[in-house]
Scaffold this active site. Structure first.
Site, PDB file in Angstrom:
ATOM      1  N   LYS A 187       0.845  -1.204   0.000  1.00 48.48           N
ATOM      2  CA  LYS A 187       0.000   0.000   0.000  1.00 48.48           C
ATOM      3  C   LYS A 187       0.879   1.252   0.000  1.00 48.48           C
ATOM      4  O   LYS A 187       2.086   1.170  -0.190  1.00 48.48           O
ATOM      5  CB  LYS A 187      -0.948  -0.033   1.204  1.00 48.48           C
ATOM      6  CG  LYS A 187      -1.600  -1.369   1.466  1.00 48.48           C
ATOM      7  CD  LYS A 187      -2.459  -1.892   0.312  1.00 48.48           C
ATOM      8  CE  LYS A 187      -3.048  -3.241   0.733  1.00 48.48           C
ATOM      9  NZ  LYS A 187      -3.935  -3.857  -0.176  1.00 48.48           N
TER      10      LYS A 187
HETATM   11  C1  LIG Z   1      -4.682  -5.033   0.805  1.00 46.55           C
HETATM   12  C2  LIG Z   1      -6.130  -4.978   0.962  1.00 46.55           C
HETATM   13  C3  LIG Z   1      -6.760  -5.481   2.107  1.00 46.55           C
HETATM   14  C4  LIG Z   1      -6.018  -6.216   3.180  1.00 46.55           C
HETATM   15  O1  LIG Z   1      -5.114  -5.383   3.870  1.00 46.55           O
HETATM   16  P1  LIG Z   1      -4.150  -6.046   4.974  1.00 46.55           P
HETATM   17  O2  LIG Z   1      -3.636  -4.864   5.736  1.00 46.55           O
HETATM   18  O3  LIG Z   1      -3.088  -6.774   4.241  1.00 46.55           O
HETATM   19  O4  LIG Z   1      -4.987  -6.923   5.820  1.00 46.55           O
HETATM   20  C5  LIG Z   1      -8.131  -5.340   2.208  1.00 46.55           C
HETATM   21  N1  LIG Z   1      -8.842  -4.738   1.251  1.00 46.55           N
HETATM   22  C6  LIG Z   1      -8.277  -4.246   0.129  1.00 46.55           C
HETATM   23  C7  LIG Z   1      -9.122  -3.554  -0.890  1.00 46.55           C
HETATM   24  C8  LIG Z   1      -6.899  -4.358  -0.054  1.00 46.55           C
HETATM   25  O5  LIG Z   1      -6.351  -3.890  -1.182  1.00 46.55           O
END
Ligand SMILES: *Cc1c(COP(=O)(O)O)cnc(C)c1O
Length: 385
Positions: A187
């Site tokens: 992210k």
């Molecule tokens: C990456 C992602 C998640 C999960 O995030 P984590 O912090 O890895 O649990 C959930 N929803 C979306 C849309 C994502 O892109």
């Protein structure tokens, strides 16, 4: 500190420097490594950055979304509307609370839910909608609320990709009662693993703090800093979904980089848009009319007439040292959700089958980006002039 230039161009690389390493080392040296003062500081800093009343740090966006549904009292017999076109955690958290995920289709341009696609699947059993800002492109939560509020349907924002993006001129994070960020390295900013639930409701914040820490009446950090003996009670069955102070120390440095990271991602996205020849026919992700994306993922939809298949294009890029990815997944096509009834999802199926995510990261050089552009032009059969 990272090597660019020759070699494979990654699809994403977090921007981490010596300051993060020093901050993590300072947390270790302090002797307090579990959830403590640095987590509290990160919660205040993120809340300020996005204009939310409070933030509750958790171990991931997934665990944050799980707690959000627990706080809303969603459970067996309830339906929760989710886009199938999302990372699978969006659907999984609905299952964690024993409710039924109901897949809605998305807008073909943005990849996001719309009031129309949500309304099409709302039933008397619908308790909530998880609105995803896919790839950091804002979904119009306010418009979706328009079809939910009168029916008593709650909204949770899955803003995993969306810190630093804006909707109607305000940062994502303060538009709803429950908005969840991810700090996974894929992210925009990272704590290794981690997430945060933003809320404007003090009752939600208190419950989230309790639920992330085993249902304890008083946090371990508060107990340790109290001058008097405090005995905790366990008020309900909670979870261990805490972030560590080592992670929060890294997050505090990362948060200071957020404005630069988003500006850089937006400028690289604009540069892709300028340099990619229209004749490729590629449809590139862009800002919606009502918001500003952070371009956490930069995706391109292949036209029907493209000379290569999607997988052929991924291989073409890999052969040239460029690591791209298939487009956003569709949960309803995965074995975990096989046999789940759903409405037709034509836009979801088209985007997932025919799109690729192109490399875009903070330290990407213009030269690297030009290599990607040249490879795409070659794939499309366009000669560079
Ligand atoms: C990456 C992602 C998640 C999960 O995030 P984590 O912090 O890895 O649990 C959930 N929803 C979306 C849309 C994502 O892109």
């Amino acid at each position: 500190m990272t090597v660019a230039g020759t070699g494979t161009i990654p699809v994403m690389r977090p921007w981490l420097g010596a300051e993060e390493a020093e901050a993590a080392a300072a947390a270790v040296a302090s002797g307090w490594v579990a959830q403590g003062p640095r987590v509290a500081e990160l919660e205040r800093a993120v809340s300020t950055a996005v204009g939310a009343a409070e933030g509750v740090a958790v171990s991931s966006c997934t665990t944050g979304l799980h707690l959000a549904l627990v706080v809303l009292g969603v459970g067996p017999g309830d339906e929760v509307v989710v886009p199938s076109l999302s990372f699978i955690a969006t659907a999984n958290v609905v299952r964690y609370v024993g409710a039924t995920p109901v897949f809605a289709d998305v807008d073909r341009a943005s990849g996001n839910l719309t009031p129309g696609t949500v309304e099409a699947v709302i039933t008397p059993l619908t308790r909530a909608v998880v609105v995803v800002h896919q790839g950091g492109v804002p979904a119009d939560v306010d418009a979706i609320r328009g079809v939910c509020a009168s029916r008593g349907v709650e909204i949770v924002e899955d803003a995993a990709c969306a810190i630093g993006a804006e909707l109607h001129g305000r940062p994502i994070g303060a538009h709803s009662d429950l908005v969840v960020f991810s700090f996974h390295p894929r992210k925009v900013i990272t704590t290794g693993e981690g997430g945060m639930v933003m809320t404007r409701r003090p009752d939600h914040a208190a419950r989230l703090r309790r639920l992330r820490e085993h249902g304890m009446s008083i946090s371990a950090a508060e107990r340790h800093s109290s001058a008097r003996v405090v005995l905790e009670e366990y008020l309900e069955v909670g979870f261990n979904y805490r972030m560590t102070d080592i992670q929060a120390a890294v997050g505090l440095v990362q948060l200071r980089r957020l404005v630069d990271i988003v500006a850089r991602r937006r400028s690289l996205a604009a540069r892709y848009r300028e340099r990619l020849d229209d004749r490729t026919g590629l449809v590139l992700v862009d800002d919606p009319p009502f918001g500003r994306a952070n371009f956490q993922s930069f995706w391109a939809l292949l036209p029907d007439a493209f000379p290569l298949t999607r997988d052929g294009l991924l291989q073409h890029l890999l052969d040239r040292g460029i690591s791209a990815r298939r487009g956003i997944m569709a949960s309803h096509l995965e074995p975990a959700y096989a046999g789940e009834p759903h409405v037709p999802l034509p836009a979801t199926e088209r985007i997932t089958a025919c799109s690729v995510i192109l490399p875009l990261f903070h330290e990407m050089t213009g030269e690297e980006q030009d290599r990607v552009v040249a490879a795409l032009h070659e794939a499309a059969g366009i000669r560079e002039s």
